[in-house]
Structures are given as structure tokens and as C-alpha cells.
Enzyme design. Sequence first.
Site, PDB file in Angstrom:
ATOM      1  N   LYS A   1      -6.542   1.141 -17.427  1.00  0.00           N
ATOM      2  CA  LYS A   1      -6.501   2.230 -18.835  1.00  0.00           C
ATOM      3  C   LYS A   1      -5.155   1.901 -19.430  1.00  0.00           C
ATOM      4  O   LYS A   1      -4.162   1.839 -18.606  1.00  0.00           O
ATOM      5  CB  LYS A   1      -6.570   3.552 -18.272  1.00  0.00           C
ATOM      6  CG  LYS A   1      -7.964   3.915 -17.883  1.00  0.00           C
ATOM      7  CD  LYS A   1      -8.022   5.302 -17.516  1.00  0.00           C
ATOM      8  CE  LYS A   1      -9.281   5.850 -16.858  1.00  0.00           C
ATOM      9  NZ  LYS A   1      -9.413   6.745 -15.899  1.00  0.00           N
TER      10      LYS A   1
ATOM     11  N   ASP B   1      -2.310  -4.510  -8.456  1.00  0.00           N
ATOM     12  CA  ASP B   1      -3.260  -3.629  -9.157  1.00  0.00           C
ATOM     13  C   ASP B   1      -3.415  -3.576 -10.610  1.00  0.00           C
ATOM     14  O   ASP B   1      -2.246  -3.771 -11.113  1.00  0.00           O
ATOM     15  CB  ASP B   1      -2.844  -2.136  -8.447  1.00  0.00           C
ATOM     16  CG  ASP B   1      -3.034  -1.983  -7.126  1.00  0.00           C
ATOM     17  OD1 ASP B   1      -3.719  -2.922  -6.306  1.00  0.00           O
ATOM     18  OD2 ASP B   1      -2.162  -1.102  -6.519  1.00  0.00           O
TER      19      ASP B   1
HETATM   20  C1  LIG Z   1      -5.069  -5.645  -4.956  1.00  0.00           C
HETATM   21  S1  LIG Z   1      -3.978  -5.389  -3.725  1.00  0.00           S
HETATM   22  C2  LIG Z   1      -3.748  -7.335  -3.416  1.00  0.00           C
HETATM   23  C3  LIG Z   1      -2.949  -7.565  -2.035  1.00  0.00           C
HETATM   24  C4  LIG Z   1      -2.415  -8.864  -1.795  1.00  0.00           C
HETATM   25  N1  LIG Z   1      -1.393  -9.269  -2.655  1.00  0.00           N
HETATM   26  C5  LIG Z   1      -3.906  -9.858  -1.836  1.00  0.00           C
HETATM   27  O1  LIG Z   1      -3.768 -10.641  -2.548  1.00  0.00           O
HETATM   28  O2  LIG Z   1      -4.761  -9.760  -0.959  1.00  0.00           O
HETATM   29  C6  LIG Z   1      -2.367  -5.047  -4.438  1.00  0.00           C
HETATM   30  C7  LIG Z   1      -1.189  -4.312  -3.489  1.00  0.00           C
HETATM   31  O3  LIG Z   1      -0.107  -4.037  -4.386  1.00  0.00           O
HETATM   32  C8  LIG Z   1       0.467  -2.886  -3.845  1.00  0.00           C
HETATM   33  N2  LIG Z   1       1.327  -2.272  -4.688  1.00  0.00           N
HETATM   34  C9  LIG Z   1       0.926  -1.898  -6.021  1.00  0.00           C
HETATM   35  N3  LIG Z   1       1.960  -1.592  -6.885  1.00  0.00           N
HETATM   36  C10 LIG Z   1       3.255  -2.039  -5.849  1.00  0.00           C
HETATM   37  C11 LIG Z   1       4.650  -1.655  -6.118  1.00  0.00           C
HETATM   38  N4  LIG Z   1       4.875  -1.399  -7.412  1.00  0.00           N
HETATM   39  N5  LIG Z   1       5.222  -2.125  -5.225  1.00  0.00           N
HETATM   40  C12 LIG Z   1       4.683  -2.574  -4.163  1.00  0.00           C
HETATM   41  N6  LIG Z   1       3.642  -2.686  -3.725  1.00  0.00           N
HETATM   42  C13 LIG Z   1       2.700  -2.464  -4.843  1.00  0.00           C
HETATM   43  C14 LIG Z   1      -0.874  -2.255  -3.628  1.00  0.00           C
HETATM   44  O4  LIG Z   1      -0.641  -0.800  -2.763  1.00  0.00           O
HETATM   45  C15 LIG Z   1      -1.735  -3.010  -2.820  1.00  0.00           C
HETATM   46  O5  LIG Z   1      -1.473  -3.256  -1.436  1.00  0.00           O
END
Ligand SMILES: C[S@@+](CC[C@H](N)C(=O)[O-])C[C@H]1O[C@@H](n2cnc3c(N)ncnc32)[C@H](O)[C@@H]1O
Length: 209
Positions: A117, A113
Site C-alpha cells: 500500500k 518486505d
Molecule cells: C521477505 S523476508 C526475506 C528474507 C530473506 N532475505 C530471503 O531472501 O529469504 C524480509 C525480511 O526482512 C526483515 N525486515 C523487514 N524490514 C526490516 C528492517 N527495517 N530491518 C531489518 N530487517 C527487516 C523481515 O523481518 C524479514 O525477515
Amino acid sequence: MRQHVNPLSNNFHQIEKIPSLIEMFGDSKFNLHLDVGCAAGDFLFDLALINPSWNYLGIEIRERLVKNAKLKVLEREIKNLYFLFGNANNILNDIQSKFIIKNVKSISFNFPDPWFKKRHYKRRVIQPEFINLLSSSLQKGSLIFIKTDVKDLFDYMDCTISSNFNFKKIDKKDFNYSESFNPSKVKTYREKYAIVKQLDIFERIYMKI
Ligand SMILES: C[S@@+](CC[C@H](N)C(=O)[O-])C[C@H]1O[C@@H](n2cnc3c(N)ncnc32)[C@H](O)[C@@H]1O
């Protein structure tokens, strides 16, 4: 558009009990790859099927996705794939999971993610403290893979990892994928989307030295 989960929310301070590698996998001696932020785990399901002599562990902060992924693993009787629910920073920082970092051969951060910001940068999964933790616990030769379609996030992640002198960048053209966790270059869900939309993809590999 999906609402991002705030990893710093109190909901994620407590973590579930982390099973041992023997409890997670059919053969705990296989090479272990960790995918941080694995979403529904499609990428890991593909990898686990194609590479039965690797173990794959996914960490994801969205509980529903982890519950569904765990059910699928049980239904399909997959022995080399496991999912953990929670904030990866808290999970890997916890004493219970020291053995995970000690045993992983490689870790991927695929399209994390972005948290655009500046005041939200601290929600980004790659943080200097997290990289220090990896740097002090990973075995020499272990690899970190980062990939994103957001240039600003790539620069931030690259700078954060490169600031730690225990990691060196590996030139992609010198890298032998055939011995890695992903010899057939399986694509993640977001990566397939980025390719269809013709977005630039920024990636880098680092080795613990
Ligand atoms: C943009 S998605 C990408 C998903 C996958 N890796 C892909 O390439 O299709 C980012 C994922 O990271 C998870 N995520 C974000 N911060 C995280 C954290 N601190 N620990 C574990 N998962 C996290 C989100 O919920 C989301 O499912």
C-alpha cells in the site's frame, strides 16, 4: 501468512550496543558482507561455510530469529558470521555502527518486505535517506545488491538508488561473481521459493563511485 513487522514502531527506536568488528569476528580483516533483512540467516550460514575468508553480518528485525541464529553460531563455533537485531535503518544510522558501513565491501537486500500500500511505502527498508547515508559512508567500489519477485518494489528500489548519483548500475553480465561475497550463487530462502513457484526475479547491482 506471516504478519510483517512494522519497522517504524516505537519498539525499534532503541538499538542494542553494537560490538566492534574484532568482537564480532575471528579475523576482522576479512572482507565484510552485510545482508539486510536476513530472516533466520540460512543464506548467511551457507555462505559463511562455503567462503571462510569472508565475514558475514546479518541484520534482522524479528528478535526471535536473531536469538536462534546467534545460538546456532555459538553451537557451531562459526567465527565469520554475526547477527544484529533491530531495524536496519536505525542500526546503520546510529553513530555506534559507522564503522560497519565504512568496512563493508557489499550489502544485499534480498526480497525485502514489499509493503504494497502506498501509505506504507515509508516502511520499506530502502529509503532515500538510507541510500544517502550509504552513499556518504561506503568506500568507493562497494557494492549494493537488490533482489525481489515484486516488480513494483524493484522499480521503487531501483529508482531510489539510481536517484543518488554516487551509485552506478553494473551490468550483470559484466559482473565477476567469483570475487564477490557469493561466488557460488547460493540462493536465499525466499529465492528458492520464487524459483519453485516460477516467479520472475528482478535483480540489480550498484557500485559506489
Ligand atoms: C521477505 S523476508 C526475506 C528474507 C530473506 N532475505 C530471503 O531472501 O529469504 C524480509 C525480511 O526482512 C526483515 N525486515 C523487514 N524490514 C526490516 C528492517 N527495517 N530491518 C531489518 N530487517 C527487516 C523481515 O523481518 C524479514 O525477515
